[in-house]
Design an enzyme around this catalytic site. Sequence first.
Site, PDB file in Angstrom:
ATOM      1  N   SER A 260       0.851  -1.200   0.000  1.00  0.00           N
ATOM      2  CA  SER A 260       0.000   0.000   0.000  1.00  0.00           C
ATOM      3  C   SER A 260       0.884   1.247   0.000  1.00  0.00           C
ATOM      4  O   SER A 260       2.105   1.147   0.088  1.00  0.00           O
ATOM      5  CB  SER A 260      -0.927  -0.016   1.212  1.00  0.00           C
ATOM      6  OG  SER A 260      -0.172   0.023   2.405  1.00  0.00           O
ATOM      7  N   TYR A 261       0.254   2.418  -0.025  1.00  0.00           N
ATOM      8  CA  TYR A 261       0.992   3.687  -0.155  1.00  0.00           C
ATOM      9  C   TYR A 261       2.025   3.821   0.966  1.00  0.00           C
ATOM     10  O   TYR A 261       1.682   3.716   2.143  1.00  0.00           O
ATOM     11  CB  TYR A 261       0.006   4.851  -0.128  1.00  0.00           C
ATOM     12  CG  TYR A 261       0.622   6.160  -0.549  1.00  0.00           C
ATOM     13  CD1 TYR A 261       1.166   6.296  -1.824  1.00  0.00           C
ATOM     14  CD2 TYR A 261       0.669   7.251   0.313  1.00  0.00           C
ATOM     15  CE1 TYR A 261       1.740   7.496  -2.223  1.00  0.00           C
ATOM     16  CE2 TYR A 261       1.234   8.455  -0.083  1.00  0.00           C
ATOM     17  CZ  TYR A 261       1.771   8.565  -1.360  1.00  0.00           C
ATOM     18  OH  TYR A 261       2.351   9.741  -1.748  1.00  0.00           O
ATOM     19  N   PRO A 262       3.305   4.054   0.609  1.00  0.00           N
ATOM     20  CA  PRO A 262       4.361   3.991   1.633  1.00  0.00           C
ATOM     21  C   PRO A 262       4.585   5.282   2.423  1.00  0.00           C
ATOM     22  O   PRO A 262       5.467   5.337   3.256  1.00  0.00           O
ATOM     23  CB  PRO A 262       5.610   3.646   0.816  1.00  0.00           C
ATOM     24  CG  PRO A 262       5.357   4.252  -0.518  1.00  0.00           C
ATOM     25  CD  PRO A 262       3.874   4.231  -0.745  1.00  0.00           C
TER      26      PRO A 262
END
Length: 862
Positions: A335-337
């Site tokens: 997922s978005y880091p």
Amino acid sequence: MRTVLMVAEKPSLAQSIAKILSRGNMSSRKGLNGACSVHEYTGSFVGQSAHFKMTSVCGHVMTLDFIGKYNSWDKVDPAELFSKAPTEKKEANPKLTMVKFLQVEGRGCDCIVLWLDCDKEGENICFEVLDAVLPVMNKPRGTERTIYRAKFSSITDTDICNAMNHLGEPNRNEALSVDARQELDLRIGCAFTRFQTKYFQGKYGNLDSSLISFGPCQTPTLGFCVERHDKIQSFKPETYWVLQAKVNPEKESSLTLDWDRVRVFDREVAQMFLNITKMAKEAKVESVSKKEKVKQRPLALNTVEMLRVASAALGMGPQHAMQIAERLYTQGYISYPRTETTHYPENFDLKGCLRQQANNPYWAETVKVLLSEGINRPRKGHDAGDHPPITPMRAATEAELGGDGWRLYEYITRHFIATVSADCKYLQTTISFSIGPERFTCVGKVVTSPGFTEIMPWHSIPLEESLPHCEKGDLFPIGEIKLLEKQTSPPDYLTEAELITLMEKHGIGTDASIPVHINNICQRNYVTVESGRRLKPTNLGIVLVHGYYKIDAELVLPTIRSAVEKQLNLIALGKANYHQVLEHTLDIFKRKFHYFVDSIAGMDELMEVSFSPLAATGKPLSRCGKCHRFMKYIQAKPSRLHCSHCDDTYSLPQNGTIKLYKELRCPLDDFELVLWSSGSRGKSYPLCPYCYNHPPFRDMKKGMGCNECTHPTCQHSLSMLGIGQCVECENGVLVLDSTSGPKWKMACNKCNVVVHFFENAHKVRVSPETCDLCEAALVDVDFNKAKSPLPGDETQHSGCVFCDPVFQDLVELKHAAMRHPMHRGGQGKRQGRGRGKGRRPGGRLNPKKPKDKMAALAAYFV
């Protein structure tokens, strides 16, 4: 049918999102800038059939900079940069022509859906895209809505389709907070950087940094490293004594006991305790306690924790770790880091993410047990309201990701599985002994339920010697009692992981910018990365921080930047006025700047102790044209020439070698020429140190060598050695390198194209004649009779490098091997048969070689 333009932040994301939304049924084509593709398909949008065009940008479309004249370091007082100097938005990468590309694709579209990353930077890019596209889109009918914003956290079918079904609007306040940060960093950073760089580089020769930069976040980051260095330097070790006892519960075994007083700093007192305890022959058990303890599973993973672990456990620098995490995200693996959140929302599909990992040989067993027995809800963490914690979104293998990509993915996955595992439980037994009047303790731990430590074995309870079974009042024979002499030890240099923790604690930077600030202080040569990824400040870094402390401690302390970050967050929440925050902060720093300039002598005193003045550094190289004494060549970055008699410093081209050029002099100012070279495979050209810094003609700029000089008669100038227009770039001219024989070459004076020709020729000269076909200058070549490749054993030939069939097989195009990463070029070979278009820039095509030098100069100036 309506046309809907959709824009993502990176080309790979655009492709992935289009693939999901079109269910693989799309057509793709390259955009006009060559970097971005356009994916088209038909579908329905807001209940109507629509034609979709999905494309992307490549990060920021625009960047903030001062208008032209304020970019001159020599002509502008840095104090003007705080308020007087106007700023403008320029294209971040002009070569990509991103604005034109967006306008071409957006022309005639009815709606736009923004798929930029869902963070503050992403919101800012949304408005950059809108500024480019809205003027060319179809005008809305009445109150019809045309701008939509997609909110998503991972590149999975579920998340992307869900985002498409729940479109929102871009957030203007978050975009403004980024604008404010950009303007503050530009104005404050440039003003301080320009002043201190010019001041100190004009005085000291061995600073070994081409830029002495200041940054509102960068400088406090350096401050943390120097603060730890100061603690190490000022540390005075103290001697202390510890009493160590061993008892023998059984004949073969012995048990080491810890003294309850821990340590004493007086030798005589320690000796007294030793004498008292030595009188006892047995150790008596005073108490036995058993407690069940719990080691909690980790909180869900956010950016800062990921960067800490990457540095401490995986040996990856924060910048490198962030790049890998972004790649894993764009490929759909995680997922978005970039997130500050450590709490999963109630509706997050934890089981779905866990099922993805059920077939990986490394953790399949653990995952299957969790799925069959039921998962634990992750611990309640902090909800920052941005993105869910970093989570693996699909299964991967080591072969797919390779190297560092796999190591980071493996850690993220193990961390996620640990958050839904049980806590680790263990039984702690504490036995308290008395030996005479002194008390000693022994602690043992036995794991009863390993829980999450099965998947994160590095967190497991260490195996210890099992304690003997005993009860209160039991007596054990004493094996030995001794006094150990030890010393207190200084702290170690900060690790990257510790620095990240300090930056987060004090509010310096954001989860996205922390890696950038750490990378900056390394690149500026303020700190070096030692083994164990520890950051050791250099002499320059230490002196700068001590100087700031001496003049104005707030420039280096985290307090003022932390307050600014809070104000920027208030802008993002719509609770603070953008203009007021900007004006107030710039006013504070403007006052600090004036005080800093007035007090610079305080920092200069520290510099004098650590660095050598210009006159005392470097070695004599070439003669000054004013006093005719030797100037010294200072090799330390930035390399330059200094005349101690005239007290003048002349900057030179960087990232190459400099040597004297045959003791030849410039006809304009009598300075001895020097030769710059990037190596045998690269390019080289002579330059006059004075002309390089003070352009003699109106069409020349600072930083031009003889290969760009428009002097009409000088034998080293472009007018005399230019051959033809570069075969690759628009403005460059291929200039003969007259020092390159017998491996002759000509090189472009703008880009890194090098053309090798006429190897082993005895002499190569540029002729005053030009080619009838392409207007390039003809070349006269002399070969030795034994090595002549010319037909019929001829030794001389005059012709056009581009058009003459005799020369065709003797010309080879390459890219220069530059020493700087900005100049990377391919090593491709190809025959240089491209057409030249005359050698002289700026429309003055091919003036013939003048007969009368004075007449030529007069003509030039008229």
